[in-house]
Motif scaffolding. Structure first.
Motif, PDB file in Angstrom:
ATOM      1  N   PHE A  75      11.125 -32.910  35.957  1.00 51.02           N
ATOM      2  CA  PHE A  75      12.513 -32.811  35.507  1.00 51.02           C
ATOM      3  C   PHE A  75      13.076 -34.227  35.373  1.00 51.02           C
ATOM      4  O   PHE A  75      12.682 -35.131  36.102  1.00 51.02           O
ATOM      5  N   PRO A  76      14.037 -34.452  34.474  1.00 48.70           N
ATOM      6  CA  PRO A  76      14.604 -33.476  33.535  1.00 48.70           C
ATOM      7  C   PRO A  76      13.768 -33.355  32.260  1.00 48.70           C
ATOM      8  O   PRO A  76      12.915 -34.201  31.976  1.00 48.70           O
ATOM      9  N   TYR A  77      14.043 -32.313  31.528  1.00 48.41           N
ATOM     10  CA  TYR A  77      13.432 -32.084  30.218  1.00 48.41           C
ATOM     11  C   TYR A  77      14.395 -32.614  29.158  1.00 48.41           C
ATOM     12  O   TYR A  77      15.607 -32.386  29.235  1.00 48.41           O
ATOM     13  N   TYR A  78      13.858 -33.314  28.148  1.00 44.52           N
ATOM     14  CA  TYR A  78      14.707 -33.996  27.163  1.00 44.52           C
ATOM     15  C   TYR A  78      14.739 -33.334  25.786  1.00 44.52           C
ATOM     16  O   TYR A  78      15.315 -33.896  24.859  1.00 44.52           O
ATOM     17  N   GLY A  79      14.155 -32.174  25.650  1.00 43.15           N
ATOM     18  CA  GLY A  79      14.221 -31.488  24.362  1.00 43.15           C
ATOM     19  C   GLY A  79      12.894 -31.501  23.624  1.00 43.15           C
ATOM     20  O   GLY A  79      12.041 -32.370  23.837  1.00 43.15           O
ATOM     21  N   LYS A  80      12.744 -30.530  22.750  1.00 44.23           N
ATOM     22  CA  LYS A  80      11.467 -30.321  22.060  1.00 44.23           C
ATOM     23  C   LYS A  80      11.065 -31.510  21.197  1.00 44.23           C
ATOM     24  O   LYS A  80       9.895 -31.897  21.152  1.00 44.23           O
ATOM     25  N   LYS A  81      12.027 -32.116  20.511  1.00 40.66           N
ATOM     26  CA  LYS A  81      11.693 -33.223  19.609  1.00 40.66           C
ATOM     27  C   LYS A  81      11.414 -34.506  20.378  1.00 40.66           C
ATOM     28  O   LYS A  81      10.494 -35.254  20.041  1.00 40.66           O
ATOM     29  N   GLU A 105      15.385 -47.014  25.186  1.00 36.38           N
ATOM     30  CA  GLU A 105      15.873 -47.051  23.808  1.00 36.38           C
ATOM     31  C   GLU A 105      15.093 -46.099  22.903  1.00 36.38           C
ATOM     32  O   GLU A 105      15.620 -45.582  21.931  1.00 36.38           O
ATOM     33  N   ASP A 106      13.835 -45.917  23.220  1.00 34.43           N
ATOM     34  CA  ASP A 106      12.992 -45.029  22.418  1.00 34.43           C
ATOM     35  C   ASP A 106      13.396 -43.580  22.660  1.00 34.43           C
ATOM     36  O   ASP A 106      13.471 -43.124  23.807  1.00 34.43           O
ATOM     37  N   MET A 107      13.656 -42.843  21.600  1.00 35.54           N
ATOM     38  CA  MET A 107      14.069 -41.451  21.730  1.00 35.54           C
ATOM     39  C   MET A 107      12.920 -40.546  22.143  1.00 35.54           C
ATOM     40  O   MET A 107      13.129 -39.471  22.683  1.00 35.54           O
ATOM     41  N   SER A 108      11.677 -40.972  21.889  1.00 32.25           N
ATOM     42  CA  SER A 108      10.520 -40.187  22.307  1.00 32.25           C
ATOM     43  C   SER A 108      10.267 -40.437  23.790  1.00 32.25           C
ATOM     44  O   SER A 108      10.122 -41.594  24.210  1.00 32.25           O
ATOM     45  N   MET A 159      29.288 -27.270   5.831  1.00 35.80           N
ATOM     46  CA  MET A 159      27.993 -27.394   6.493  1.00 35.80           C
ATOM     47  C   MET A 159      27.581 -28.852   6.629  1.00 35.80           C
ATOM     48  O   MET A 159      27.024 -29.267   7.655  1.00 35.80           O
ATOM     49  N   TRP A 160      27.866 -29.655   5.605  1.00 31.64           N
ATOM     50  CA  TRP A 160      27.502 -31.074   5.649  1.00 31.64           C
ATOM     51  C   TRP A 160      28.260 -31.798   6.760  1.00 31.64           C
ATOM     52  O   TRP A 160      27.678 -32.570   7.525  1.00 31.64           O
ATOM     53  N   VAL A 161      29.570 -31.530   6.867  1.00 32.10           N
ATOM     54  CA  VAL A 161      30.375 -32.148   7.922  1.00 32.10           C
ATOM     55  C   VAL A 161      29.892 -31.688   9.299  1.00 32.10           C
ATOM     56  O   VAL A 161      29.815 -32.483  10.242  1.00 32.10           O
ATOM     57  N   LEU A 162      29.545 -30.389   9.427  1.00 30.52           N
ATOM     58  CA  LEU A 162      29.052 -29.879  10.698  1.00 30.52           C
ATOM     59  C   LEU A 162      27.746 -30.543  11.098  1.00 30.52           C
ATOM     60  O   LEU A 162      27.554 -30.925  12.262  1.00 30.52           O
ATOM     61  N   LEU A 163      26.833 -30.703  10.150  1.00 35.52           N
ATOM     62  CA  LEU A 163      25.539 -31.316  10.444  1.00 35.52           C
ATOM     63  C   LEU A 163      25.690 -32.775  10.864  1.00 35.52           C
ATOM     64  O   LEU A 163      24.865 -33.297  11.625  1.00 35.52           O
ATOM     65  N   LEU A 164      26.746 -33.444  10.377  1.00 29.85           N
ATOM     66  CA  LEU A 164      26.981 -34.827  10.763  1.00 29.85           C
ATOM     67  C   LEU A 164      27.317 -34.950  12.249  1.00 29.85           C
ATOM     68  O   LEU A 164      27.115 -36.009  12.859  1.00 29.85           O
ATOM     69  N   THR A 165      27.843 -33.867  12.829  1.00 28.72           N
ATOM     70  CA  THR A 165      28.233 -33.902  14.244  1.00 28.72           C
ATOM     71  C   THR A 165      27.083 -33.536  15.177  1.00 28.72           C
ATOM     72  O   THR A 165      27.242 -33.627  16.393  1.00 28.72           O
ATOM     73  N   LEU A 166      25.937 -33.112  14.636  1.00 29.55           N
ATOM     74  CA  LEU A 166      24.823 -32.679  15.471  1.00 29.55           C
ATOM     75  C   LEU A 166      23.853 -33.812  15.737  1.00 29.55           C
ATOM     76  O   LEU A 166      23.676 -34.717  14.910  1.00 29.55           O
ATOM     77  N   ASP A 167      23.227 -33.732  16.905  1.00 30.75           N
ATOM     78  CA  ASP A 167      22.205 -34.701  17.294  1.00 30.75           C
ATOM     79  C   ASP A 167      20.839 -34.054  17.130  1.00 30.75           C
ATOM     80  O   ASP A 167      20.623 -32.918  17.551  1.00 30.75           O
ATOM     81  N   ASP A 168      19.909 -34.788  16.520  1.00 28.55           N
ATOM     82  CA  ASP A 168      18.569 -34.238  16.297  1.00 28.55           C
ATOM     83  C   ASP A 168      17.805 -34.029  17.597  1.00 28.55           C
ATOM     84  O   ASP A 168      16.835 -33.268  17.634  1.00 28.55           O
ATOM     85  N   TYR A 169      18.239 -34.686  18.665  1.00 32.26           N
ATOM     86  CA  TYR A 169      17.481 -34.650  19.910  1.00 32.26           C
ATOM     87  C   TYR A 169      18.142 -33.834  21.014  1.00 32.26           C
ATOM     88  O   TYR A 169      17.462 -33.252  21.846  1.00 32.26           O
ATOM     89  N   VAL A 170      19.465 -33.788  21.029  1.00 29.50           N
ATOM     90  CA  VAL A 170      20.175 -33.092  22.101  1.00 29.50           C
ATOM     91  C   VAL A 170      21.186 -32.113  21.512  1.00 29.50           C
ATOM     92  O   VAL A 170      22.012 -32.515  20.685  1.00 29.50           O
TER      93      VAL A 170
END
Length: 279
Positions: free
Chosen positions: A216-222, A138-141, A59-70
């Motif tokens: 459009f486009p939508y960039y995700g909930k976070k 550069e800002d993720m928000s 699970m730890w290795v899998l979570l490392l591959t995920l992006d919090d935003y996309v």
């Protein structure tokens, strides 16, 4: 009377049954000595700790591959569905009895709270007809384009707090599901039809049921916390001849490359609902 041999056999059977749980001669419990039980419990403890460790590491290795935003995989939902508000596919009410339609009015009013001016004034007034691209920032928000409930005119609940239900001309709000990165081609708009021989007059807000590309486009909930989907309001201009009848209405997303005719998914780019107004 039972013979001596029968009594001895019964006594031996009872003794054997008790010995299967605890044997006082060998000190075994359920066929194992104390050291044997200790070893097997230690084995299972180590075994299950190993499995838990392997699961946690995976699970730890899998979570490392995920992006919090996309999300990593987005190819399973390439086209949006169409959603109706009030959240009912069978709108049936008596226009003369407020208790019969108050649930629909309350649902619409609650749903439109995020579209109030106090909320939307925080967003940007974007130029129409162009995608609001923010990939290079550069800002993720991400910033969001404003959509005020006033854009829905007579179906906004501002001038008519009953959304037309008290007059037998109900308003229905339509929106597309959010899909990250979606950029529809063409000029998308909502078109509704009633499945019967004679047409029913309808009024769309915004004009012609247009869905502007600037949303459009939508960039995700976070990343897109203040984003709200653009809405299209449809007011059914029913007459007395339309009352006391079940009217099947189908609305589709037209004018773009968004799919609306997939027989495997009845809500992909379209939605069908029924309206019954009792006089």
């Amino acid at each position: 009377m039972a013979s001596t041999e029968d009594k001895a056999a019964k006594q031996e059977s009872a003794t054997g049954w008790k010995d299967s749980f605890y044997n006082p001669r060998t000190g075994e419990v359920l066929g194992r000595t104390g050291s044997s039980w200790a070893l097997i419990l230690l084995f299972y403890l180590v075994f299950y700790c190993f499995l838990a460790g392997m699961f946690a590491l995976t699970m730890w290795v899998l979570l490392l591959t995920l992006d919090d935003y996309v999300p990593k995989y987005r190819d399973r939902v390439p086209y949006p569905g169409l959603v109706i508000r009030p959240n009912s596919l069978d709108l049936s009410f008596n226009k003369s009895d407020p208790l019969k339609y108050v649930q629909y009015v309350k649902h619409l009013e609650s749903f439109l709270q995020r579209y109030n001016d106090s909320q939307q004034d925080k967003n940007d007034d974007c130029p129409p007809g162009e995608y609001f691209l923010q990939d290079d920032t550069e800002d993720m928000s991400k910033k969001a384009c404003l959509f005020k409930r006033g854009f829905l005119s007579l179906c906004s609940g501002l001038s008519d707090t009953n959304f037309g239900y008290s007059e037998g001309k109900p308003c229905v709000l339509l929106k597309m599901n959010r899909i990250i990165g979606l950029k529809p081609r063409g000029d998308p708009y909502i078109n509704c039809t009633v499945k019967r021989d004679t047409p029913i007059q309808m009024q769309y807000f915004p004009s012609e049921g247009r869905i502007d590309k600037k949303y459009f486009p939508y960039y995700g909930k976070k990343a897109h916390e203040s984003y709200v989907q653009p809405l299209v309001a449809v007011e059914l201009l029913l007459t007395k001849d339309d009352y006391n009848k079940e009217l099947p209405v189908e609305c589709r997303v037209e004018g773009s490359d968004l799919r609306n005719n997939d027989e495997r998914d009845k809500f992909l780019g379209r939605v069908t609902f029924r309206v019954t107004v009792v006089e």
